[in-house]
Design an enzyme around this catalytic site. Sequence first.
Site, mmCIF file in Angstrom:
data_model
loop_
_atom_site.group_PDB
_atom_site.id
_atom_site.type_symbol
_atom_site.label_atom_id
_atom_site.label_comp_id
_atom_site.label_asym_id
_atom_site.label_seq_id
_atom_site.Cartn_x
_atom_site.Cartn_y
_atom_site.Cartn_z
ATOM 1 N N CYS A 109 0.828 -1.206 0.000
ATOM 2 C CA CYS A 109 0.000 0.000 0.000
ATOM 3 C C CYS A 109 0.865 1.260 0.000
ATOM 4 O O CYS A 109 1.995 1.264 0.482
ATOM 5 C CB CYS A 109 -0.873 0.036 1.245
ATOM 6 S SG CYS A 109 -1.785 -1.458 1.533
ATOM 7 N N ARG A 163 4.706 0.076 -6.175
ATOM 8 C CA ARG A 163 4.699 -0.750 -4.964
ATOM 9 C C ARG A 163 3.684 -1.888 -5.073
ATOM 10 O O ARG A 163 3.728 -2.825 -4.286
ATOM 11 C CB ARG A 163 4.347 0.115 -3.747
ATOM 12 C CG ARG A 163 5.434 1.122 -3.390
ATOM 13 C CD ARG A 163 4.944 2.113 -2.364
ATOM 14 N NE ARG A 163 4.681 1.489 -1.082
ATOM 15 C CZ ARG A 163 5.471 1.542 -0.028
ATOM 16 N NH1 ARG A 163 6.600 2.198 -0.114
ATOM 17 N NH2 ARG A 163 5.146 0.963 1.106
ATOM 18 N N TRP A 193 -3.133 -2.573 -1.341
ATOM 19 C CA TRP A 193 -2.777 -3.940 -1.751
ATOM 20 C C TRP A 193 -3.494 -4.833 -0.757
ATOM 21 O O TRP A 193 -3.167 -4.841 0.427
ATOM 22 C CB TRP A 193 -1.264 -4.114 -1.684
ATOM 23 C CG TRP A 193 -0.743 -5.389 -2.249
ATOM 24 C CD1 TRP A 193 -0.458 -5.652 -3.551
ATOM 25 C CD2 TRP A 193 -0.386 -6.576 -1.511
ATOM 26 N NE1 TRP A 193 0.033 -6.921 -3.674
ATOM 27 C CE2 TRP A 193 0.087 -7.512 -2.446
ATOM 28 C CE3 TRP A 193 -0.425 -6.937 -0.167
ATOM 29 C CZ2 TRP A 193 0.509 -8.783 -2.076
ATOM 30 C CZ3 TRP A 193 0.000 -8.199 0.201
ATOM 31 C CH2 TRP A 193 0.465 -9.103 -0.751
ATOM 32 N N ASN A 221 -1.318 1.788 6.055
ATOM 33 C CA ASN A 221 -0.487 0.691 5.544
ATOM 34 C C ASN A 221 -0.158 -0.209 6.714
ATOM 35 O O ASN A 221 0.099 0.272 7.818
ATOM 36 C CB ASN A 221 0.843 1.216 4.985
ATOM 37 C CG ASN A 221 0.668 1.969 3.689
ATOM 38 O OD1 ASN A 221 -0.437 2.107 3.197
ATOM 39 N ND2 ASN A 221 1.769 2.459 3.155
ATOM 40 N N GLY A 222 -0.075 -1.518 6.457
ATOM 41 C CA GLY A 222 0.298 -2.448 7.525
ATOM 42 C C GLY A 222 -0.881 -3.309 7.929
ATOM 43 O O GLY A 222 -1.896 -3.377 7.214
ATOM 44 N N GLU A 274 17.700 -16.948 -9.486
ATOM 45 C CA GLU A 274 17.190 -15.605 -9.773
ATOM 46 C C GLU A 274 16.549 -15.551 -11.166
ATOM 47 O O GLU A 274 15.508 -14.915 -11.357
ATOM 48 C CB GLU A 274 18.332 -14.591 -9.640
ATOM 49 C CG GLU A 274 18.023 -13.167 -10.028
ATOM 50 C CD GLU A 274 16.882 -12.538 -9.229
ATOM 51 O OE1 GLU A 274 16.448 -13.110 -8.218
ATOM 52 O OE2 GLU A 274 16.413 -11.468 -9.661
ATOM 53 N N LYS A 323 12.733 -14.418 -11.754
ATOM 54 C CA LYS A 323 12.360 -13.298 -12.649
ATOM 55 C C LYS A 323 11.304 -13.748 -13.640
ATOM 56 O O LYS A 323 10.314 -13.071 -13.863
ATOM 57 C CB LYS A 323 13.570 -12.826 -13.446
ATOM 58 C CG LYS A 323 14.517 -11.794 -12.959
ATOM 59 C CD LYS A 323 14.078 -10.507 -12.426
ATOM 60 C CE LYS A 323 13.386 -10.574 -11.116
ATOM 61 N NZ LYS A 323 14.111 -10.200 -9.950
ATOM 62 N N GLU A 367 7.887 -14.366 -11.918
ATOM 63 C CA GLU A 367 7.158 -13.232 -11.335
ATOM 64 C C GLU A 367 6.592 -12.271 -12.374
ATOM 65 O O GLU A 367 5.548 -11.670 -12.131
ATOM 66 C CB GLU A 367 7.950 -12.507 -10.245
ATOM 67 C CG GLU A 367 9.147 -11.702 -10.654
ATOM 68 C CD GLU A 367 9.813 -11.012 -9.450
ATOM 69 O OE1 GLU A 367 11.012 -10.754 -9.536
ATOM 70 O OE2 GLU A 367 9.140 -10.706 -8.456
ATOM 71 N N HIS A 427 18.660 -35.737 -9.191
ATOM 72 C CA HIS A 427 17.952 -36.093 -7.960
ATOM 73 C C HIS A 427 16.467 -35.737 -8.029
ATOM 74 O O HIS A 427 15.822 -35.636 -6.989
ATOM 75 C CB HIS A 427 18.617 -35.418 -6.758
ATOM 76 C CG HIS A 427 20.052 -35.803 -6.624
ATOM 77 N ND1 HIS A 427 20.451 -37.061 -6.236
ATOM 78 C CD2 HIS A 427 21.194 -35.114 -6.878
ATOM 79 C CE1 HIS A 427 21.770 -37.117 -6.245
ATOM 80 N NE2 HIS A 427 22.241 -35.951 -6.635
ATOM 81 N N LYS A 485 6.133 -4.228 -4.468
ATOM 82 C CA LYS A 485 7.561 -3.902 -4.486
ATOM 83 C C LYS A 485 8.159 -3.970 -3.094
ATOM 84 O O LYS A 485 9.251 -4.458 -2.895
ATOM 85 C CB LYS A 485 7.744 -2.495 -5.076
ATOM 86 C CG LYS A 485 9.192 -2.053 -5.194
ATOM 87 C CD LYS A 485 9.880 -2.799 -6.288
ATOM 88 C CE LYS A 485 11.346 -2.428 -6.444
ATOM 89 N NZ LYS A 485 12.050 -3.460 -7.237
#
Length: 608
Positions: free
Chosen positions: A2, A27, A74, A98-99, A482, A486, A489, A505, A603
Amino acid sequence: MCGIIAYVGPRPCAQLLIDGLRKLEYRGYDSAGVAVHDGSSIVVRRAAGKLSTLQDLVDREPVAGTVGIGHTRWATHGPPSERNAHPHVAGRVAVVHNGIIENHVELKQRLEAQGRVFTSDTDTEIVAHLVDMAMARGLVLVEAVRDALRELRGAYAIAVLAKDDPETIVVAKYASPLVVAIADGAVLAASDVPAILAHTREVLFLEDGEMATLTRAGAKLETVAGEAVERAPTTIRWSLVQAERGGFKHFMLKEIHEQPRAIEDTLRGRVQLESGTCNADEIGISEQDANAVQRVVLLACGTSFHAAMYGRYLLEQLARVPAVVELASEFRYREPVIAKGDLVIAVSQSGETADTLAALKEAKRHGARVLAVVNVQGSAIARAADGVLYTHAGPEIGVASTKCFTAQLAAMALVAIHMGRARNALTAERATALLGELVKVPEKMRHALEQDASVQLIARDLVSSQNALFLGRGVSCPVALEGALKLKEISYVHAEGYAGGEMKHGPLALVDRTMPVVCLLPDDPSLEKMLSNVQEVRARDGRVLAVVNDAHTAASLAQWTITVPRTEPEFSPLITTIPLQLLSYHVADQRGTDVDQPRNLAKTVTVE
Ligand code: AGP
């Protein structure tokens, strides 16, 4: 996650608030709203979806007034919808938050029993009711907010506006970021610096347990307990231009191309080539401390975790110090064994990730010394740590971290070389050679970026793949992880990264002609072993994309080859990462996803 903006000043503020929120879009959010005091009452406009929907609404139904609050939400409590969008109003009070209010269930039950009617599923609405009830008892806004805060458990950054007090906004924070800024007769507050960069670069970072009363006369800072707070402003190095797209189709593409400069800025002033040393003050660890370290514990999440993994390889290899790397979200809830002599390194782009911050605090509670490797000046992790090594990547707007990742790799290399020298694990000659090569890496990254068009063509072949594997060994293993992160996402393609040695394995069972396998094959001691993995993939008809230093490497095995410049094996991740980022970008772009703001992601992850 948020985003918050608040404005008290001389200008009509509805559009100004929306413009500020636009700078926070990166964000991640799913709805947005503003509340403006028009002199007699609070007028609210909210909309589910993108800011353009809110903009259309405000264009259709304008709001007058020079004092207001805005928010991008969010979803955590309740689905994304207009009724759950902020600001939330109860009686005379409007709140953005926010939170997460952890004790919201019990508070809501109590308030409902007292006759309060809730109109949303959010935890935030409780704050509006608590403040409204306190004002109904005769408290002025700031005292009513203070009163409400005493009831709350959890994380919050809030901005509160009241009908009865048209010239004032009260903000407060605990475990969620909030900055206050004074500019041109106006006072602003925001959850994140880019929202106010158009107004000023001088900001006051609020600490946990602090609040501020914003009026046109200025900002009065104090603790929730009522003690006055004096705080000198911090000058933000980032400029507004850095936070613009600059002609690129997406922020992510721009940020991928900014990497050579980000690395140059991260290395600048920190490397002494002649003596083969790093500037201890800049690194944030004295030579004495580096020498005394018995073990390094690296804490991070997501992409930063991959940078921390790379840090572990280098610390063991170059500084000969035992190192472990931990997911911050796991570390904070274990009973970690932290010994005297442990150095904890918290790695975070945003410097606000709730899990990393909590893990850092847990480590400190056990007596560890903590170094933060962060990109955002004045962020919570930077402030909580004993020392800070800033990555100077500049503002990263795309949710998918790119330039901050490679800047973190560069920072890790500096820490490892610095500690290697301090502990005599590296000779001056070797350190000089390594540092001499490290400063050449940005130029080599520029050459790697020249592969953009070829990677775009490869992406065409891969755009309809449903899965992908990424393989690497040694320092290339975090690059493989990574690369997979990427791709998943931003393109929503299922991708997994593995250490090459792990293929037999389990993951090998997935390989058939539909499976693209991206293999990291830079010239390093594990190349032969990686080529065996490539053979194994080919034997099962898997299609190989080889990232190599020499076009002949794997030429007969790979369906696609990307050649990037050779460097010291220790630094190859800074270069081999680039084609993987470009691949994700082009696959996502060709699939038509929202590259800069992928679905469901934020973000800055300020909740657990
Ligand atoms: C990176 O592309 C991701 N968006 C995510 O994994 C991120 O790295 C993670 O949330 C940690 O963030 P931080 O670096 O700000 O702590």
